[in-house]
Structures are given as structure tokens and as C-alpha cells.
Design an enzyme around this catalytic site. Sequence first.
Site, PDB file in Angstrom:
ATOM      1  CE  LYS A 155      -1.881   2.845   2.989  1.00 30.61           C
ATOM      2  NZ  LYS A 155      -2.073   4.055   2.184  1.00 30.61           N
ATOM      3  CD  GLU A 230      13.276   0.737   9.675  1.00 30.07           C
ATOM      4  OE1 GLU A 230      13.668   1.604  10.486  1.00 30.07           O
ATOM      5  OE2 GLU A 230      13.894  -0.333   9.471  1.00 30.07           O
ATOM      6  CB  CYS A 264      12.638   8.759   9.173  1.00 30.53           C
ATOM      7  SG  CYS A 264      13.237   7.680   7.892  1.00 30.53           S
ATOM      8  CD  GLU A 355       9.882  12.313  12.214  1.00 31.50           C
ATOM      9  OE1 GLU A 355       8.810  11.704  12.344  1.00 31.50           O
ATOM     10  OE2 GLU A 355      10.902  11.807  11.707  1.00 31.50           O
TER      11      GLU A 355
HETATM   12  P1  NAP Z   1       1.360   7.912   8.663  1.00 30.64           P
HETATM   13  O1  NAP Z   1      -0.037   8.275   8.969  1.00 30.64           O
HETATM   14  O2  NAP Z   1       2.107   7.149   9.672  1.00 30.64           O
HETATM   15  O3  NAP Z   1       1.373   7.153   7.250  1.00 30.64           O
HETATM   16  C1  NAP Z   1       2.268   6.165   6.825  1.00 30.64           C
HETATM   17  C2  NAP Z   1       1.539   5.087   6.038  1.00 30.64           C
HETATM   18  O4  NAP Z   1       0.648   4.379   6.915  1.00 30.64           O
HETATM   19  C3  NAP Z   1       0.664   5.611   4.909  1.00 30.64           C
HETATM   20  O5  NAP Z   1       0.657   4.679   3.846  1.00 30.64           O
HETATM   21  C4  NAP Z   1      -0.694   5.691   5.564  1.00 30.64           C
HETATM   22  O6  NAP Z   1      -1.771   5.664   4.657  1.00 30.64           O
HETATM   23  C5  NAP Z   1      -0.674   4.420   6.402  1.00 30.64           C
HETATM   24  N1  NAP Z   1      -1.640   4.422   7.498  1.00 30.64           N
HETATM   25  C6  NAP Z   1      -2.189   5.487   8.146  1.00 30.64           C
HETATM   26  N2  NAP Z   1      -3.028   5.069   9.108  1.00 30.64           N
HETATM   27  C7  NAP Z   1      -3.008   3.719   9.084  1.00 30.64           C
HETATM   28  C8  NAP Z   1      -3.660   2.703   9.850  1.00 30.64           C
HETATM   29  N3  NAP Z   1      -4.488   3.007  10.835  1.00 30.64           N
HETATM   30  N4  NAP Z   1      -3.416   1.409   9.556  1.00 30.64           N
HETATM   31  C9  NAP Z   1      -2.560   1.087   8.575  1.00 30.64           C
HETATM   32  N5  NAP Z   1      -1.921   1.995   7.815  1.00 30.64           N
HETATM   33  C10 NAP Z   1      -2.127   3.296   8.075  1.00 30.64           C
HETATM   34  O7  NAP Z   1       2.175   9.221   8.359  1.00 30.64           O
HETATM   35  P2  NAP Z   1       1.580  10.615   7.813  1.00 30.64           P
HETATM   36  O8  NAP Z   1       0.259  10.960   8.459  1.00 30.64           O
HETATM   37  O9  NAP Z   1       1.592  10.566   6.369  1.00 30.64           O
HETATM   38  O10 NAP Z   1       2.688  11.626   8.339  1.00 30.64           O
HETATM   39  C11 NAP Z   1       2.587  12.173   9.636  1.00 30.64           C
HETATM   40  C12 NAP Z   1       3.944  12.332  10.278  1.00 30.64           C
HETATM   41  O11 NAP Z   1       4.581  11.071  10.379  1.00 30.64           O
HETATM   42  C13 NAP Z   1       4.934  13.164   9.510  1.00 30.64           C
HETATM   43  O12 NAP Z   1       4.767  14.525   9.711  1.00 30.64           O
HETATM   44  C14 NAP Z   1       6.239  12.643  10.062  1.00 30.64           C
HETATM   45  O13 NAP Z   1       6.543  13.253  11.281  1.00 30.64           O
HETATM   46  C15 NAP Z   1       5.964  11.184  10.269  1.00 30.64           C
HETATM   47  N6  NAP Z   1       6.434  10.336   9.144  1.00 30.64           N
HETATM   48  C16 NAP Z   1       7.557   9.622   9.309  1.00 30.64           C
HETATM   49  C17 NAP Z   1       8.028   8.850   8.264  1.00 30.64           C
HETATM   50  C18 NAP Z   1       9.272   8.050   8.370  1.00 30.64           C
HETATM   51  O14 NAP Z   1       9.883   7.744   7.362  1.00 30.64           O
HETATM   52  N7  NAP Z   1       9.678   7.651   9.538  1.00 30.64           N
HETATM   53  C19 NAP Z   1       7.351   8.803   7.061  1.00 30.64           C
HETATM   54  C20 NAP Z   1       6.172   9.539   6.926  1.00 30.64           C
HETATM   55  C21 NAP Z   1       5.725  10.289   7.984  1.00 30.64           C
HETATM   56  P3  NAP Z   1      -2.404   7.066   4.135  1.00 30.64           P
HETATM   57  O15 NAP Z   1      -1.417   7.645   3.227  1.00 30.64           O
HETATM   58  O16 NAP Z   1      -3.643   6.679   3.445  1.00 30.64           O
HETATM   59  O17 NAP Z   1      -2.649   7.907   5.354  1.00 30.64           O
END
Ligand code: NAP
Length: 452
Positions: A155, A230, A264, A355
Site C-alpha cells: 500500500k 521504521e 526520518c 519530529e
Molecule cells: P502515517 O499516517 O504514519 O502514514 C504512513 C503510512 O501508513 C501511509 O501509507 C498511511 O496511509 C498508512 N496508514 C495510516 N493510518 C493507518 C492505519 N491506521 N493502519 C494502517 N496503515 C495506516 O504518516 P503521515 O500521516 O503521512 O505523516 C505524519 C507524520 O509522520 C509526519 O509529519 C512525520 O513526522 C511522520 N512520518 C515519518 C516517516 C518516516 O519515514 N519515519 C514517514 C512519513 C511520515 P495514508 O497515506 O492513506 O494515510
Amino acid sequence: MSGIYQVINPANESIVTDVDLADLAAVDAAIEKADRAFKTWRTIAPGERAKLLRAFAQEVTNHRQELAMLEVTNSGHTISNALWEADNVANVLNYYSAAPERLFGRQIPVPNGIDITFKEPLGVVGVIVPWNFPMPIAGWGFAPALAAGNTVVLKPAEYTPLTAIKLGEIALKAGIPEGVFTVIPGKGSIVGNRFVTHPKVRKIVFTGSTEVGKSIMAGCAEQVKRVTLELGGKSANVIFADSDLEKAAAAAPGAVFDNAGQDCCARSRILVEKKAFDKFMELFESAVKKFRVEDPSLATAEMGPLISKKQFESVQNYLNEPVAFKGSAPSGKGFWMAPTVLQPKSTDSKSWREEIFGPVVSVMPFEDEADAIAKANDTDFGLSGSIWTRDSAKAIRVSRAIESGNLSVNSNSSVRYWTPFGGYKQSGLGRELGPDALDSFTEVKNVFINTD
Ligand code: NAP
Ligand code: MG
């Protein structure tokens, strides 16, 4: 289908295309198909599976320009980064194409018989990818998973589905059988969550926020589902007075502003030894002012826009500390933000602790080696970090003392596909890449054969 998602070019806010979002029935059908495909994929001769992975890698290389341009348009990545990212997928596939033929077990001496171990694939692996590095993070999950004999459902993040969809097509073109690698665009709450709850998905590889990572880990507990996480980071760039300050300062903008800070591994806390602080800030200011934030399709671009309006707004919440200086960014349409250097007054500051995931860095002085280590470790995260010094004994002492999965000395690079990558503390669980990645995509089976 559960609706469509309109992909927006973050550099100019134009509409790129519409993508259909999968509903629950479509996810379940894809998982069932992946489970059926597993029965044959796992039995393909190791050398044949290796050849198919190399063909997949070659096909990625054939499409590198197209994949890179998709990422520039969908994600605002600079073209030079996007080409590296496409090449990284090919490299990781090639690296793990060597694995099927080397998936060794052991023969262990025991009385009254022979004992051997096998590394068996798990079944269907669900890979959940964030929007910050759509191509590499996908590849780090699917390449070793496929090499070990698993099938994969993947996904992409809702914001950034285009390169993943293309990689799915490329896999089929390269001869990877139907159902072995399936890309399913959709919402986290529907597609991602179904990977967690579906009993035929035997492992989750998740990269994203620490908050969602924790909920995924809790969900996986229900079925004792294997999970690799991660998550976030708040990595320190520790600069000692005896380092090559010019070099450390020249490299510091790239270490945090690359990918607009949406990384990250971003070195978003810079710690500088007090006696070199003023000199460093002077050098750093001139490096930040030179950092090129511009149309990401230009070969000279070092940074593009943020991914979305939402991310842009989220980053603005962290600007309530004194600003030391800023770089520049284009004005007009697009989610542009100038690189920003903060000098927080205390380590309790929100911008020092959380972060930010944007082009914002906080700088703080430290007294001595012990203080540098204490400050670097004063965080719930532990993903990356850098140590700049000419004293190699000190470099080793500090590397051993910082609680973090990936450190570099006199360098800010964290990711090499030959070496393990992952986090301490709340930055994650497990390791990706490197020589041992297949261990997290296999079960060890022990078989005793009685010879009496
Ligand atoms: P996120 O919500 O953690 O999203 C990461 C992935 O997980 C996306 O594919 C997302 O889908 C999916 N997801 C979200 N809710 C889920 C659930 N309940 N069950 C299974 N999968 C789920 O991250 P974000 O909201 O895009 O970003 C928010 C913050 O996270 C950023 O500002 C940053 O601080 C952090 N972040 C960290 C990393 C890293 O590499 N460590 C990467 C991205 C973000 P959708 O796209 O449909 O929401
Ligand atoms: Mg989210």
C-alpha cells in the site's frame, strides 16, 4: 473501489491525475490472490527466482527516467534525488537477487540422528509505505520479501501512489507472476488496516509515523503477526571543535533540508561544541543561504516543496523559537518553504523534541563530550546521527554511546543498501537492508531425522 484520490503536484498545485482507491472487498481479493500465488512462488527453483528478480531490476533501470519524473511530479522530489531513488530500487533488487541461491540453513550436531534447519518464507507480506520516499522504502520491503519466497501486497501512501503503481506494472512486464507483487492504492484506515487484520497476511513492514506504528504493533499482537517498524527520528548532528568545521558546515544543510526535511534520518538537531559555536554558525549561515530551493525538475535543485498543504501547515507550528537565519524559497503556488534555522532556548522546546518533518533545524551548543552524548540521547527517538571530529578515538567513543541505529562519522549518509538500517527506542523495531534482511522475512524451521 472506495472513491478516488486526486494527485496534486506540490510544486505548483496542479492536478496530476486521479487514482482509484481500493475498498475492503478489493483488498481481500488481492490478499487471497497473493496467498494463492505464494503456493507456486515459494516452489520456484532458487536460480529461477533469482533470474526473475534480476529481470525486474533491469526493467526498473529501463524505466528510471520515467519513474524519476513521476516522483518529481507527484512528490516534488528533486530530479537528482528521484533518479537515485529509482536506481536504489534496481540496486536493492539486484542485491537480494543473490539471496534465493544462498538461503542456507544449518546442520547441527545432535545424538541419534541429523538435525537441519530451513529458512521458510512466511506467506503474504503487507508493506505499508509513507509518502516521503515512495520508491526506496517500497523496495526495501518488497525486494527481500520476494527473494525469500514470500508474496507481497503493497500500500503506497495516499499522497504518493504513482511510482508504486508503475513498479507493479514493471514487475509484471519483467515476468514476475500475477499475484506475487500487488500494489493496492487506498487509505491507511482501509487498506493498511486490513493488512493488519487479515489472517492471511503473515507480516507487516511499516514505515511512517510513530503514532500509527504503535497502533499497527498493537493490531499485529492480536495474531502474533510479525512486524518491522521504521518510525520517526530526531537525529543529532554532533560537531566537535576539533572537526573540519568548513566541511561539517557545508554538509549540514543537506543533512537536514534534503527532501525538504521530510526524512526520518534528517539531522534536525545540530549540537556544536561551545568554543566553535560562533564560527560554525557563520559558516552554516553562508551554506544555508546558498542551498538551492527551486523547481525540482531542474538538475541544480537541492530542495523542492513540501508534500502537501497539510504538511506545510503542520511545519508552521514549530516556528515559535528565535530564528537564527533562513534560506530562500520560490513564492507563488506550491507548498514552498525556506530552510529555517532555529536557536531554541531550552531542550524542552517543542521544536527541539518533536519530529517536524520539514525544512527546520535547531542548533544548540554543548560543553564537552559527556554533555554532547547526554543531549544527543535526550530524546525518545534513535534512528540516525552524525559525529564530526578529527579525533578517531573520540569518534568511536561517541558512536558507541549514542543510542541510535545508524551513525556516520565525518559524513551524514545513513542509507547504504549493503548495511542494516533501523532504529533504537521509538524509532522502530527490527532492521531492513544489509546481509541479514532475509531473517525478518523467514521462519527458522528445525527438523530432526532419527537415524537409529
Ligand atoms: P502515517 O499516517 O504514519 O502514514 C504512513 C503510512 O501508513 C501511509 O501509507 C498511511 O496511509 C498508512 N496508514 C495510516 N493510518 C493507518 C492505519 N491506521 N493502519 C494502517 N496503515 C495506516 O504518516 P503521515 O500521516 O503521512 O505523516 C505524519 C507524520 O509522520 C509526519 O509529519 C512525520 O513526522 C511522520 N512520518 C515519518 C516517516 C518516516 O519515514 N519515519 C514517514 C512519513 C511520515 P495514508 O497515506 O492513506 O494515510
Ligand atoms: Mg497519517
